[in-house]
Design a protein around this motif. Sequence first.
Motif, short mmCIF file in Angstrom:
data_model
loop_
_atom_site.label_atom_id
_atom_site.label_comp_id
_atom_site.label_asym_id
_atom_site.label_seq_id
_atom_site.Cartn_x
_atom_site.Cartn_y
_atom_site.Cartn_z
N ARG A 159 -10.35 32.56 16.78
CA ARG A 159 -10.60 32.35 15.34
C ARG A 159 -9.63 31.32 14.76
O ARG A 159 -9.09 31.48 13.67
N ASN A 188 -4.49 39.02 19.13
CA ASN A 188 -4.81 37.77 18.44
C ASN A 188 -3.91 37.51 17.25
O ASN A 188 -4.36 37.11 16.18
N PRO A 202 -16.23 26.57 14.19
CA PRO A 202 -15.52 26.63 15.47
C PRO A 202 -15.96 25.50 16.39
O PRO A 202 -17.15 25.17 16.48
N SER A 203 -14.99 24.93 17.10
CA SER A 203 -15.27 23.77 17.95
C SER A 203 -15.52 24.14 19.40
O SER A 203 -15.73 23.25 20.23
N GLY A 204 -15.46 25.40 19.75
CA GLY A 204 -15.70 25.79 21.14
C GLY A 204 -15.43 27.27 21.33
O GLY A 204 -15.05 27.99 20.40
N PRO A 205 -15.60 27.76 22.56
CA PRO A 205 -15.42 29.20 22.83
C PRO A 205 -14.00 29.68 22.55
O PRO A 205 -13.82 30.79 22.04
N LEU A 206 -12.99 28.88 22.90
CA LEU A 206 -11.61 29.28 22.61
C LEU A 206 -11.37 29.39 21.11
O LEU A 206 -10.73 30.32 20.64
N ASP A 207 -11.90 28.44 20.38
CA ASP A 207 -11.77 28.45 18.92
C ASP A 207 -12.43 29.70 18.35
O ASP A 207 -11.87 30.38 17.48
N ARG A 208 -13.61 30.03 18.85
CA ARG A 208 -14.31 31.22 18.34
C ARG A 208 -13.57 32.50 18.71
O ARG A 208 -13.44 33.42 17.90
N PHE A 209 -13.09 32.58 19.95
CA PHE A 209 -12.42 33.80 20.40
C PHE A 209 -11.14 34.05 19.61
O PHE A 209 -10.88 35.18 19.16
N TYR A 269 -5.62 23.42 17.14
CA TYR A 269 -5.01 23.56 18.46
C TYR A 269 -3.58 23.02 18.45
O TYR A 269 -2.67 23.61 19.05
#
Length: 487
Positions: free
Chosen positions: A31, A100, A22-29, A39
């Motif tokens: 998935r 999601n 994951p490249s950041g919090p949005l990516d992790r949230f 993106y």
Amino acid sequence: MKHSATGATHDAFPASGGPRVPSGPLDRFFRISERGSTYGREIRGGFATFFTMAYILVLNPIILSAAKDKTGAQLDPAQLVTATALVAAVMTVIMGIGGNLPLALAAGLGLNAVVAFQLAPIMTWDDAMGLIVLEGLIICVLVLTGLREAVMHAIPQPLKQAISVGIGLFIAFIGFVDAGFVTRIPDAANTTVPVQLGTGNLTGWPMLVFCIGLVMTFVLLARKAKGAILISIVVTTVLALVLNKAADIKTWGLTTPALPDSLVDSPDFGLLGKFDVFGAFGQVSVVTVLLLVFTLILSDFFDTMGTVVGVTAEADLLDERGQVPGLGRVLLIDGAAAVAGGAASASSATTYIESAAGVGEGARTGFANLFTGGLFALALFLTPVLTIVPLQAAAPALVAVGFLMMTQVKHIDWDRYDIAIPAFLTIAVMPFTYSITNGIGAGFLAYVIIKTALGKAREVHWLLWGVSLLFVVYFAIDPIEQLLGVK
């Protein structure tokens, strides 16, 4: 490689070398990397979904504003645009964050027809929208208690498919009538035919706009063009604007195509909160109210199940057991969308099969919904543009949607008469009696009676027996009321 209806393949967007970091919090949230997306793909998918379902911003206000309630009142088209866009924007974003999954929501075609042509004529708009709220709350309860399983198993799959087909024919008929392609013969009692083509033949520039729009819509659908319905509405609306400017036509009907003074305007939230959950009980019999709510639940609940499973499978997101991840949350949000739609007077909102267009562009997560919802929010300020579309430009979309719903008929086993006859009655009675409830009732009763006559009564689920008894009361309400001295 398995090809989909959208032209995409299920493995068209594989993760390179497995799930990426994951490249950041949005990516992790959301998935995003875990599901092999990016993106860019999510953003493209969000835009694609919006443009394939944006037609509802035109059709929903036209369908609802064309109807009159028991008092003769009509809803304001501009306020309906605001309500439709607002519910779609909010619920699509909530589905993205809470579920999601790339599933967008908006006012459901078919459901709005029930509201406009079945609920409104026998009660006030507030009461009709209150029933939508009640329907959504019941769906939420079904989801939370797990009763959705019982409801799903109670009604045979062919009858569910027949309901979809019947609603499709009903919507197509409404499209033909709204455009003036089919009209009621003025003195039908003295003829052998109750309806006719146009006024005996097809005349006038508005009819030309409809015919061009109908041909264009079907050609674009046949070519599998993305956004086919929206493209047809836009092109034929422009044609109508040009023709009206050149000839000053007076026969457009409800909406005359003319450029507004301004392309943008502040949204009008005047319809929000205009509902009465229990008002309908004072307008019609309790049995009628129960059956109307049941009709709404059928139309909403099963369409949602099919859409959610279909789009999720298209995105290769089903788990190892073939189930939708977080299905309970998804169905709960969909039920809440029905509540929101009724509370805003936009009719019941539901999950859209057009979400598959976004999946075809690579969307795999709810992040795409942020952009779909954002575009619906932007549409809140475009009411002047959306309210210039004449019926003749929008009606081809209704006919096209009817065709798309009609395709479910291929799944019915017409060689099994114990299934085929109830399915046929469900499909035929809806458009012929201008009532979705009548069609469902005819199909259910035929199914129960034929199964019993064949000695297969045990194959009928107990819930279906109960509902069929309600339909017996519904169809025989007049003699029952006379026997009881109500009349």
